[in-house]
Design a protein around this motif. Structure first.
Motif, PDB file in Angstrom:
ATOM      1  N   ARG A   1     -30.968  59.576 129.252  1.00  0.00           N
ATOM      2  CA  ARG A   1     -31.655  60.773 129.731  1.00  0.00           C
ATOM      3  C   ARG A   1     -33.054  60.847 129.147  1.00  0.00           C
ATOM      4  N   THR A   2     -33.196  60.546 127.888  1.00  0.00           N
ATOM      5  CA  THR A   2     -34.506  60.559 127.255  1.00  0.00           C
ATOM      6  C   THR A   2     -35.416  59.533 127.898  1.00  0.00           C
ATOM      7  N   LEU A   3     -34.889  58.343 128.126  1.00  0.00           N
ATOM      8  CA  LEU A   3     -35.686  57.301 128.760  1.00  0.00           C
ATOM      9  C   LEU A   3     -36.066  57.690 130.176  1.00  0.00           C
ATOM     10  N   ASN A   4     -35.147  58.302 130.913  1.00  0.00           N
ATOM     11  CA  ASN A   4     -35.438  58.726 132.274  1.00  0.00           C
ATOM     12  C   ASN A   4     -36.509  59.791 132.309  1.00  0.00           C
ATOM     13  N   VAL A   5     -36.415  60.771 131.445  1.00  0.00           N
ATOM     14  CA  VAL A   5     -37.416  61.836 131.415  1.00  0.00           C
ATOM     15  C   VAL A   5     -38.780  61.253 131.076  1.00  0.00           C
ATOM     16  N   SER A   6     -38.816  60.320 130.156  1.00  0.00           N
ATOM     17  CA  SER A   6     -40.073  59.665 129.809  1.00  0.00           C
ATOM     18  C   SER A   6     -40.634  58.901 130.994  1.00  0.00           C
ATOM     19  N   LYS A   7     -39.771  58.187 131.709  1.00  0.00           N
ATOM     20  CA  LYS A   7     -40.190  57.434 132.887  1.00  0.00           C
ATOM     21  C   LYS A   7     -40.658  58.374 133.981  1.00  0.00           C
ATOM     22  N   TRP A   8     -39.937  59.476 134.198  1.00  0.00           N
ATOM     23  CA  TRP A   8     -40.323  60.444 135.216  1.00  0.00           C
ATOM     24  C   TRP A   8     -41.684  61.052 134.910  1.00  0.00           C
ATOM     25  N   ARG A   9     -41.898  61.369 133.654  1.00  0.00           N
ATOM     26  CA  ARG A   9     -43.195  61.941 133.262  1.00  0.00           C
ATOM     27  C   ARG A   9     -44.313  60.929 133.494  1.00  0.00           C
ATOM     28  N   ARG A  10     -44.073  59.673 133.112  1.00  0.00           N
ATOM     29  CA  ARG A  10     -45.076  58.623 133.320  1.00  0.00           C
ATOM     30  C   ARG A  10     -45.382  58.469 134.809  1.00  0.00           C
ATOM     31  N   ASN A  11     -44.347  58.480 135.649  1.00  0.00           N
ATOM     32  CA  ASN A  11     -44.552  58.392 137.094  1.00  0.00           C
ATOM     33  C   ASN A  11     -45.406  59.547 137.594  1.00  0.00           C
TER      34      ASN A  11
ATOM     35  N   TRP B   1     -38.847  60.703 140.334  1.00  0.00           N
ATOM     36  CA  TRP B   1     -37.780  59.956 139.661  1.00  0.00           C
ATOM     37  C   TRP B   1     -37.664  58.521 140.170  1.00  0.00           C
TER      38      TRP B   1
END
Length: 64
Positions: free
Chosen positions: A19-29, A63
């Motif tokens: 979840r942490t990695l996904n949120v970080s990836k989503w923010r970067r996107n 996402w």
């Protein structure tokens, strides 16, 4: 008595890591696409992107 073996994916999945990695990836996107949307045609040409490619990228949900 039954014994259970936990898979490594179970422990990391529920430890909050993905979840942490996904949120970080989503923010970067989100941030990257926001910046991409502000570039001029000349700047896009400099980095080798067409306006069609940019429109396709901006159409994606954060996402993906």
């Amino acid at each position: 008595m039954a014994t259970y073996q936990l898979k490594a994916s179970f422990t990391t999945e529920y430890a909050g890591l993905p979840r942490t990695l996904n949120v970080s990836k989503w923010r970067r996107n989100y941030v990257t696409r926001k910046h991409l949307s502000t570039l001029t045609s000349a700047q896009l040409k400099d980095i080798g992107l067409s306006e069609t490619q940019v429109k396709n990228e901006l159409a994606k949900p954060f996402w993906k």
